[in-house]
Scaffold this motif. Sequence first.
Motif, mmCIF file in Angstrom:
data_model
loop_
_atom_site.group_PDB
_atom_site.id
_atom_site.type_symbol
_atom_site.label_atom_id
_atom_site.label_comp_id
_atom_site.label_asym_id
_atom_site.label_seq_id
_atom_site.Cartn_x
_atom_site.Cartn_y
_atom_site.Cartn_z
ATOM 1 N N GLN A 148 0.824 -1.202 0.000
ATOM 2 C CA GLN A 148 0.000 0.000 0.000
ATOM 3 C C GLN A 148 0.866 1.263 0.000
ATOM 4 O OE1 GLN A 148 -2.586 0.509 3.423
ATOM 5 N NE2 GLN A 148 -3.819 2.062 2.391
ATOM 6 N N LEU A 149 1.937 1.240 0.751
ATOM 7 C CA LEU A 149 2.777 2.425 0.864
ATOM 8 C C LEU A 149 3.527 2.724 -0.434
ATOM 9 C CD1 LEU A 149 4.285 1.915 4.449
ATOM 10 C CD2 LEU A 149 2.112 2.961 3.758
ATOM 11 N N ARG A 150 3.698 1.711 -1.279
ATOM 12 C CA ARG A 150 4.458 1.898 -2.522
ATOM 13 C C ARG A 150 3.634 2.467 -3.669
ATOM 14 N NH1 ARG A 150 8.604 -3.196 -3.479
ATOM 15 N NH2 ARG A 150 10.193 -2.530 -1.979
ATOM 16 N N PHE A 151 2.318 2.504 -3.521
ATOM 17 C CA PHE A 151 1.505 3.064 -4.603
ATOM 18 C C PHE A 151 1.815 4.548 -4.789
ATOM 19 C CE2 PHE A 151 -1.310 -0.646 -4.006
ATOM 20 C CZ PHE A 151 -1.492 -0.990 -5.341
ATOM 21 N N LYS A 152 1.834 4.966 -6.044
ATOM 22 C CA LYS A 152 2.068 6.365 -6.382
ATOM 23 C C LYS A 152 0.738 7.111 -6.449
ATOM 24 C CE LYS A 152 6.441 5.401 -6.928
ATOM 25 N NZ LYS A 152 7.421 5.801 -5.883
ATOM 26 N N LYS A 153 0.808 8.421 -6.446
ATOM 27 C CA LYS A 153 -0.395 9.231 -6.599
ATOM 28 C C LYS A 153 -1.075 8.905 -7.931
ATOM 29 C CE LYS A 153 1.028 13.278 -3.891
ATOM 30 N NZ LYS A 153 1.310 14.741 -3.925
ATOM 31 N N GLY A 154 -2.396 8.930 -7.903
ATOM 32 C CA GLY A 154 -3.147 8.645 -9.122
ATOM 33 C C GLY A 154 -3.575 7.204 -9.265
ATOM 34 N N HIS A 155 -3.213 6.344 -8.284
ATOM 35 C CA HIS A 155 -3.596 4.933 -8.335
ATOM 36 C C HIS A 155 -4.672 4.592 -7.315
ATOM 37 C CE1 HIS A 155 -0.552 3.164 -11.128
ATOM 38 N NE2 HIS A 155 0.069 4.290 -10.826
ATOM 39 N N CYS A 156 -5.113 5.559 -6.543
ATOM 40 C CA CYS A 156 -6.113 5.311 -5.508
ATOM 41 C C CYS A 156 -7.521 5.381 -6.102
ATOM 42 C CB CYS A 156 -5.966 6.320 -4.374
ATOM 43 S SG CYS A 156 -7.058 6.006 -2.977
ATOM 44 N N LEU A 157 -8.300 4.319 -5.904
ATOM 45 C CA LEU A 157 -9.679 4.264 -6.391
ATOM 46 C C LEU A 157 -10.643 4.846 -5.358
ATOM 47 C CD1 LEU A 157 -9.458 0.636 -7.764
ATOM 48 C CD2 LEU A 157 -9.605 2.685 -9.170
ATOM 49 N N SER A 158 -10.466 4.455 -4.120
ATOM 50 C CA SER A 158 -11.240 4.968 -2.992
ATOM 51 C C SER A 158 -10.395 4.708 -1.750
ATOM 52 C CB SER A 158 -12.609 4.284 -2.901
ATOM 53 O OG SER A 158 -12.473 2.885 -2.746
ATOM 54 N N GLU A 159 -10.921 5.005 -0.605
ATOM 55 C CA GLU A 159 -10.128 4.904 0.614
ATOM 56 C C GLU A 159 -9.569 3.490 0.803
ATOM 57 O OE1 GLU A 159 -10.507 6.236 5.321
ATOM 58 O OE2 GLU A 159 -12.227 6.334 3.967
ATOM 59 N N ASN A 160 -8.229 3.386 0.808
ATOM 60 C CA ASN A 160 -7.500 2.125 1.009
ATOM 61 C C ASN A 160 -7.731 1.101 -0.109
ATOM 62 O OD1 ASN A 160 -6.399 2.878 3.692
ATOM 63 N ND2 ASN A 160 -8.555 2.800 4.291
ATOM 64 N N PHE A 161 -8.168 1.551 -1.266
ATOM 65 C CA PHE A 161 -8.421 0.680 -2.419
ATOM 66 C C PHE A 161 -7.681 1.260 -3.616
ATOM 67 C CE2 PHE A 161 -11.743 -1.080 -5.558
ATOM 68 C CZ PHE A 161 -11.194 -2.347 -5.528
ATOM 69 N N TYR A 162 -6.809 0.446 -4.253
ATOM 70 C CA TYR A 162 -5.901 0.941 -5.281
ATOM 71 C C TYR A 162 -5.946 0.059 -6.521
ATOM 72 C CZ TYR A 162 -3.773 3.464 -1.320
ATOM 73 O OH TYR A 162 -3.562 4.254 -0.217
ATOM 74 N N VAL A 163 -5.451 0.615 -7.626
ATOM 75 C CA VAL A 163 -5.300 -0.148 -8.859
ATOM 76 C C VAL A 163 -3.831 -0.177 -9.237
ATOM 77 C CG1 VAL A 163 -5.716 1.866 -10.356
ATOM 78 C CG2 VAL A 163 -6.091 -0.457 -11.246
ATOM 79 N N ARG A 164 -3.363 -1.349 -9.618
ATOM 80 C CA ARG A 164 -1.973 -1.508 -10.049
ATOM 81 C C ARG A 164 -1.833 -1.099 -11.508
ATOM 82 N NH1 ARG A 164 -3.200 -6.623 -7.581
ATOM 83 N NH2 ARG A 164 -2.451 -6.715 -5.429
#
Length: 407
Positions: A317-333
């Motif tokens: 989670q900490l390695r995700f860059k800005k612009g990859h967050c879909l919603s709170e604590n939910f990301y796309v690779r």
Amino acid sequence: MNMIWRNSTSCLRLGKVPQRYQSDYHPAVPLGSRILTDPAKVFEHNMWDHMQWSNEEEAAARKKVKENSAVRVLLEEQVKFEREASKYWDTFYKIHKNKFFKDRNWLLREFPEILPFDKKTEEKARESSWDHVKTSATNCFSRMHCPTVPEEKSHYVKSFGSSEGQSKTESDFSNLDSEKHKKGPMKTELFPGSNASFRILEVGCGAGNSVFPILNTLQNSPESFLYCCDFASGAVELVKSHSSYRAAQCFAFVHDVCDDGLPYPFPDGILDVILLVFVLSSIHPDRMQDVVNRLSNLLKPGGMLLFRDYGRYDKTQLRFKKGHCLSENFYVRGDGTRAYFFTKGEVHSMFCKASLDEKQNLVDRRLQVNRKKQVKMHRVWVQGKFQKPLHQTQNSSNMVSTLLSQD
């Protein structure tokens, strides 16, 4: 370390619950036993267990998440990632096939409930799995379970279909005589695994990294049967084409667990164990509760759902860059696959709302070390065991009777 595995198998033999597995059993040393007592020795091993975070480390993690979630993915893009989720995972398996994830030989160490409560199977499990991993438990765990890239994915599919090379069992099931359907519900002898007395379902089986360690353990337990499903058809094909796949004891099928309208190839209420490992995190948070509710219905009374997934502030989670967050604590690779990061409280709430009893729910904090680069990385997972009540109907009736008597 050898004592840990001996204790594990002996506890299985000493269980007294009426189920075929010891549902209340917790490993003597859950989640590993390599403790870092001297910070100067941190780079002597690849992984350290039961790490406690300092206030400064937790504050830094919170700050990082706040930064990388400040910019959200556009709504139309989010819709696309949801609609085409199976396509992204199919592409993943076309590229990586079965080479990306390592076999989870740690499963039986953390989840002995996978075993039918049978001495013959216990001995086989001890010989083929626990004795295999005890020679290098922590290093093996770090290689198999903690890749530097995100672990697993959620596999759930749009259809339950046949494919080339399907087994006779699968063919018989998919080509049931239409006249029998007209006469009423499917007879029990017609579904795969109908003769088994102990049944397991793995949701999101991928290329079989849990399937084949389990099948290896159960090969001398003919009364056991393993179902496994994934919504990426390419992943299911990889499982079915594997040399260790046995149609007599395993049934792999394509299935979308988010689609309540899709039938399973077996009736509700017959499963002893459901394995949900690094799967739920890739499902949209708004759909998770419905998925867990549906899976709960598949369990028999006393059946167990075994869960492991990403925890809040894991290094992924900490390695995700800005612009990859879909919603709170939910990301796309970058490849279009998604990941959610859970808290212990969220996991408790979700499974208890599905009328399951919590038997275990804990946060697994580890320190992963790259000795060559002298880099330290915090890993965080949530692990839980949730059981369907044995006497749910009886308890409800008793409650009604009590209320009536009070009136």
